[in-house]
Write an enzyme that holds these catalytic residues in place. Structure first.
Site, PDB file in Angstrom:
ATOM      1  CE1 TYR A 184      15.889  20.370   6.279  1.00  7.92           C
ATOM      2  CE2 TYR A 184      15.599  22.069   4.398  1.00  7.92           C
ATOM      3  CZ  TYR A 184      16.043  21.854   5.440  1.00  7.92           C
ATOM      4  OH  TYR A 184      16.946  22.769   6.219  1.00  7.92           O
ATOM      5  NE  ARG A 227      22.849  21.336   7.957  1.00 15.67           N
ATOM      6  CZ  ARG A 227      24.099  21.525   7.837  1.00 15.67           C
ATOM      7  NH1 ARG A 227      24.607  20.292   7.025  1.00 15.67           N
ATOM      8  NH2 ARG A 227      24.836  22.170   8.379  1.00 15.67           N
ATOM      9  CD1 TRP A 240      22.125  27.118   9.542  1.00 20.51           C
ATOM     10  CD2 TRP A 240      21.139  28.662   8.465  1.00 20.51           C
ATOM     11  NE1 TRP A 240      22.580  26.999   8.551  1.00 20.51           N
ATOM     12  CE2 TRP A 240      22.135  27.793   7.778  1.00 20.51           C
ATOM     13  CE3 TRP A 240      20.357  29.462   7.571  1.00 20.51           C
ATOM     14  CZ2 TRP A 240      22.590  28.157   6.223  1.00 20.51           C
ATOM     15  CZ3 TRP A 240      20.770  29.696   6.187  1.00 20.51           C
ATOM     16  CH2 TRP A 240      21.859  28.939   5.550  1.00 20.51           C
TER      17      TRP A 240
END
Length: 148
Positions: free
Chosen positions: A11, A17, A107
């Site tokens: 990530y 997330r 976002w």
């Protein structure tokens, strides 16, 4: 006596997330590789992924995607999942309720002033409704699901 799989989480270098997955690893005391990538490396990595999204959890060479699916996989047969199938459904529902809220955040909005305005609106108006609903759902209970 099966050995623990090798876990590699990919990530960006932020919470986002992937954070729910990191929390679960920490809570269950599972070792994993926390592979954090830079925005500049993302286009190259994105093109190698079937759905072009992260987080990805690599489990013994197999790539799993979708943060909540990964979270459910890791918590299956643990005390985090709910003790019965009914409780598991209740836990899923609370998680999905929170995810519905999170997925409304802008976002990807490029214009900072619009982004700020949308965030403010979500956090001042919508968040308080969500918290009120969660409070009502909790009622007199100490826990959302079950008694632990």
């Amino acid at each position: 006596n099966h050995t623990m799989p090798n876990y590699k989480l990919t990530y960006f270098n932020m919470r986002g997330r992937a954070e729910i997955i990191r929390y679960i690893f920490a809570y269950l005391d599972i070792k994993y590789e926390d592979h954090r990538i830079e925005q500049s490396d993302w286009p190259e990595i994105k093109s190698t992924l079937p759905f072009g999204k992260i987080p990805i959890l690599e489990v013994d060479g197999l790539n799993l995607h979708q943060s909540l699916a990964i979270a459910r996989y890791l918590t299956k047969n643990t005390d985090l999942a709910g003790k019965t199938e009914l409780q598991q459904c209740q836990a899923d529902a609370v998680v999905d309720t929170l995810d519905d809220f999170m997925s409304r955040f802008p976002w990807a909005e490029k214009k900072q002033d619009i982004k700020d305005q949308m965030f403010t609106e979500l956090l001042t108006c919508d968040a308080s409704h969500l918290l009120q609903d969660l409070d009502t759902y909790l009622g007199e209970n100490e826990w959302f699901i079950g008694n632990s």
